[in-house]
Design an enzyme around this catalytic site. Structure first.
Site, PDB file in Angstrom:
ATOM      1  N   ASN A 220       0.835  -1.202   0.000  1.00 23.63           N
ATOM      2  CA  ASN A 220       0.000   0.000   0.000  1.00 23.63           C
ATOM      3  C   ASN A 220       0.867   1.249   0.000  1.00 23.63           C
ATOM      4  OD1 ASN A 220      -1.307   2.304   1.666  1.00 23.63           O
ATOM      5  ND2 ASN A 220      -3.042   1.113   0.949  1.00 23.63           N
ATOM      6  N   LYS A 221       1.869   1.285   0.863  1.00 26.73           N
ATOM      7  CA  LYS A 221       2.773   2.431   0.916  1.00 26.73           C
ATOM      8  C   LYS A 221       3.513   2.595  -0.412  1.00 26.73           C
ATOM      9  CE  LYS A 221       6.812   3.978   3.532  1.00 26.73           C
ATOM     10  NZ  LYS A 221       7.920   3.460   2.726  1.00 26.73           N
ATOM     11  N   ASP A 222       3.779   1.461  -1.054  1.00 26.54           N
ATOM     12  CA  ASP A 222       4.532   1.454  -2.307  1.00 26.54           C
ATOM     13  C   ASP A 222       3.689   1.926  -3.492  1.00 26.54           C
ATOM     14  OD1 ASP A 222       6.884   0.890  -3.739  1.00 26.54           O
ATOM     15  OD2 ASP A 222       6.105  -1.052  -4.364  1.00 26.54           O
TER      16      ASP A 222
END
Length: 912
Positions: free
Chosen positions: A569-571
């Site tokens: 998700n952060k990526d």
């Protein structure tokens, strides 16, 4: 919540059973306000909404924020109690098989659909469910607070009963008010950063409160449902529902998890289960006061009892007690051996026989069950002995199956040391053919001697000794004491083979009849978007390597793969992360079928939606067809653990919901139209994901985003909260790329931007509709109706949008001193937010955000006025904290600031 109105009577209501959750919440909140008016009247007007908090001292502001956090805790307790009461009402009115999430409901549907007993048996053979408790720094409540919350919940439940007199009800109300007062008088924050040992105790708290008793009940409930819906059939229900843990074994980026800590963790876990069995066996002995004059005592029990007594060095005390009560005497024998086992586990000398393993204790309880059944007391065997036997089968002598986790950075460093010890020069690149050939060679060679290891760095010796700990404690404590070794940030086949080489150095690679295999499962963790895309090719190559294939075969033709929700998700953002996770599972499942090995998925989820924290049933039902097959592992992190397992009713429901959802997917997923892959939907999802990913990566790639994020959120200040032993960053780096996903999500939630759960979705939908026009809109609406994954994504995005408040977000943005940076970044966020709202409403056909989720909106609305107030207070506290001229001034502001972070987290119901 801060407009409760004038004080009302503190008398306990006549019956909570007839009151709504809103009324119950209001009464609990009123009790807190009465406590505050007595203890600290200066802050009561602020809590009641009659005045602002600007004139409060720092101390008074801190106490106000603490009280506001307690408000959220009390409302949450009332909601849990009401949810339990509602489930009971549905069961009474409509029957247990109408209650969603139960085995009864699942099996009733299976029977109606014509699912045969043989199909059920086939699924039972592979059913294996394991929630894994982790100590990621997301739980802002101390154990002392959890204990008081538990007492309040129990008293609230007692007040639901209509059997009490007014005098008794008022006494219960007084007890409840005392607990509320104690909550207000108890420090809300950890004064010191917790150690791993503290985290182990925190995790074990939930086992002693609920899990030890309730996990075996999951198995019993399943057996009862099977007997009800398939009455003429027999089934073997194995201990399929067990618990794992990372606490004390997760070394990834946590320098405080050492081998000594892991060893002590294993001992603490073992003692917890053994002490539980001792207590329950003592209770069992008290109950089984069966006399030979009143019941037939089977000869096999008499013979076994005499045989055991004769084998003891000093059996006189056991012989002298309960001479005419053989079942009690047998329980005393079990207790004697358990006490000796406890001594050995604590490292103290033993004087007589002890249990070598959990299987011996299981056999003793099975003997008692058989004897009772032969003595025409089968019900006593089922009701009294079997639950304890089931507990031993589930928890064995280790309570949990402890996973070990390490990062490829650390394992590669250890392998480089090993290369130097064998080749006398520096190692090549880890992606080179030379490195790969060396790994293959090392798997065929014996481990280095202890003398040769002296050349290794202390870090490398420590890594190999971690693997050695597995072999040692499996034999000393329990053969199932460890779960697996999780390799974080797996990027290649070589990464995984490297873990096998290190395991070999520790003696975990053994010779089997068909060749060498590793006795500890090695589990790759694919976390980033790129790694998820590479995972199928990596696993195809790995499963063609003999040692990997044989190791999987030793695990029951099973290879586990862990997939990471947080980092993906952060990526890549919310929508791309979900799509890439879905594709990876579908493709890995196909690889497993191709290689003749089942791929089982370990889902690395967190509490917030950004980290995979969607509703259990919906999330599982949206997994690709055939991807679960009854095998399911999932992390339970931080505040999720306390939400699910702090109270018995909620814990029992959550366990059964998880198990029944997994079983339902195993039974139905490959015959459901909703999960049949549709090329049209998949291409649409691919196009949406690509467009959303471009928008998201362009945003997070902005050179000024780090500056904005650090200033416009409490990112740095979160690290001052003593809520976990793990540092916020890996390896001390300070780049956005190396920032852990947890504080990334935590800080964006605190400042009401919440970008991690929606940014990029609007751009993806808009580009799709721009390119495809009305036919595209019609397709998306069909997907919303017929694609479980798309529906789940859009539903969770819409719920996340309800948490966003751009007016409050703008106040946080004002903390960014560079005006150009502030205006540029905030403008991008505001534009994407407006676009996402408009696009979601266009696809769903709703008029306003949240209208489809009335219950969720009502719960959120009850909290938002207080959350908003605390957000504004936090902005000013951040401003003052950062501009303080000296450390003394900062210290005065720090406690209120940290309480504001804790309060908002409690109000939102999730941190990271």
């Amino acid at each position: 919540m801060n407009d409760a109105g004038p004080a009302s009577s503190s008398a306990a209501p006549s019956a909570f059973a007839t009151r709504s959750v809103k009324e119950a919440s209001a009464w609990l909140v009123e009790q807190l306000l009465l406590v505050v008016e007595r203890q600290l009247p200066e802050i009561a007007p602020v809590l009641r909404g009659f005045s602002a908090g600007s004139k409060l001292t720092d101390y008074e502001m801190g106490r106000t924020l603490q009280a506001q956090g307690i408000l959220f805790q009390l409302v949450s307790i009332a909601e849990q109690a009401y949810a339990m009461r509602r489930r009971r009402h549905i069961e009474r009115e409509r029957g247990h098989d109408q209650l969603l999430g139960t085995f009864d409901q699942v099996l009733a549907g299976a029977k109606r659909a014509g699912v045969t007993a043989d199909e059920i048996r086939a699924q039972l053979q592979t059913l294996r469910i394991r929630p894994v408790i982790t100590a990621h720094p997301t739980e802002a409540k101390r154990v002392s607070i959890l204990e008081k919350n538990r007492k309040i919940y129990l008293l609230l439940r007692e007040l639901e009963s209509t059997r009490w007199t007014d005098r008794e009800r008022n006494a219960l109300g007084a007890q409840l008010r005392d607990q509320v007062e104690l909550l207000f008088l108890t420090g809300d924050l950890h004064l010191e950063k917790p150690t791993v040992e503290h985290e182990v105790a925190w995790g074990l708290h939930f086992f002693s409160e609920t899990i030890f008793d309730l996990a075996p009940e999951v198995l019993a409930t399943f057996e009862q449902a099977l007997a009800k819906h398939y009455p003429d059939e027999t089934f073997e229900v194995t201990p399929f529902f067990q618990f794992g843990s990372w606490i004390g074994g997760d070394r990834d980026g946590n320098p405080f998890v050492t081998n000594a800590v892991t060893r002590q963790t294993m001992r603490d876990n073992a003692l917890a289960s053994l002490n539980y069995y001792r207590g329950r066996t003592t209770e069992l002995g008290r109950m089984l006061s069966i006399s030979p004059r009143a019941s037939h005592i089977p000869q096999m029990l008499r013979d076994e009892l005499e045989k055991r007594l004769s084998a003891l060095k000093d059996a006189s005390s056991i012989r002298a007690r309960n001479q005419m009560e053989p079942y009690r005497q047998f329980c005393n024998l079990i207790l004697y051996k358990l006490n000796q086992t406890l001594l050995a586990t604590r490292g103290e000398p033993t004087t007589d026989q002890r249990y070598a393993n959990a299987d011996e204790l299981i056999a003793d309880f099975k003997l008692m069950e058989a004897a009772l059944a032969e003595g025409r007391s089968a019900a006593l065997a089922t009701d009294l002995v079997r639950p304890l036997r089931r507990a031993v089968e589930v928890f064995r002598f280790s309570t949990v199956r402890l996973d070990l986790r390490e990062n490829t950075t650390r394992t590669t460093h250890a392998l480089a040391d090993l290369w130097r010890a064998t080749r006398e020069n520096d190692p090549p690149q880890v992606d080179s053919a030379e490195w790969r050939a060396w790994l293959d060679e090392q798997l065929q060679t014996p481990p280095l001697s202890i003398e040769e290891r002296e050349r290794f760095s202390s870090e490398t010796r420590d890594t190999i000794e971690m693997f050695e700990l597995v072999a040692e404690l499996q034999s000393k404590l329990d053969r199932e004491a460890f779960g697996s070794f999780i390799l974080s940030m797996t990027h290649s086949v070589a990464d995984v083979l490297g873990a096998y080489v290190l395991a070999k150095e520790a003696g975990l690679v053994k010779q089997g009849s068909k060749g060498v295999y590793c006795s500890l499962p090695i589990v790759p963790l694919f976390e980033t978007i790129e790694d998820l895309r590479d995972a199928p090719a990596i696993m195809r190559e790995l499963l063609a390597i003999p040692i990997v294939k044989r190791s999987a075969q030793r695990q029951g033709d099973l290879q586990e793969v862990m997939i990471g929700y947080s980092d993906s998700n952060k990526d890549g953002g919310f929508l791309p992360s979900n799509w890439e996770l879905y594709k990876a599972q579908a493709r890995l499942t196909a690889v497993g079928l191709e290689q003749g090995v089942a791929i089982a998925f370990f889902h690395g989820r967190g509490g917030s939606v950004s980290r995979g924290g969607a509703p259990t049933g919906h999330a599982i039902s949206a997994q690709p067809a055939g991807s679960i097959r009854g095998r399911f592992r999932v992390t339970e992190q931080g505040e999720v653990v306390s939400f699910k397992y702090a109270n018995r009713g909620t814990a029992a429901y959550q366990m059964e919901l998880l198990a029944s959802s997994v079983f339902t997917h195993a039974l139905k997923s490959e015959r459901e139209d909703a999960l049949i892959p549709r090329a049209e939907f998949e291409q649409a999802f691919e196009d949406l994901s690509s467009a959303a990913l471009r928008a998201y990566t362009e945003f997070v790639g902005d050179a000024n985003l780090v500056l904005y994020f650090q200033a416009a959120s409490p990112l740095e200040e979160i690290s001052l909260l003593n809520i976990g032993s793990r540092p916020a960053r890996r390896f001390g780096a300070k780049s956005l790329a190396d920032l852990r996903a947890i504080p990334w999500v935590f800080a964006w939630a605190q400042n009401r931007h919440a970008i991690t759960s929606w940014f990029g979705v609007g751009s993806g939908l808009k580009q799709f509709l721009d390119e495809r026009g009305e036919p595209g809109l019609e397709l998306l609406r069909r997907m919303h109706a017929d694609s479980r994954l798309f529906r789940l994504v859009l539903d969770e995005v819409e719920k996340a949008l309800m948490l966003v408040d751009l007016e409050i977000a703008g106040k946080y943005a004002s903390l960014v001193e560079d005006v150009a940076v502030r205006e540029s970044i905030f403008a991008k966020i505001a534009a994407e937010h407006e676009l996402t709202r408009a696009m979601v409403l266009k696809v769903t056909g709703a008029a306003t955000v949240g209208e489809r989720f009335k219950a969720y909106k009502a719960r959120l609305d009850d909290r938002l006025s207080t959350i908003n107030q605390v957000n504004l207070e936090q902005v000013e506290l951040l401003r003052r904290f950062r501009s303080a001229q000296d450390e003394n001034a900062r210290e005065l502001i720090k406690i209120p600031l940290l309480l504001s972070i804790s309060c908002i987290a409690s109000g939102l119901g999730a941190t990271g």
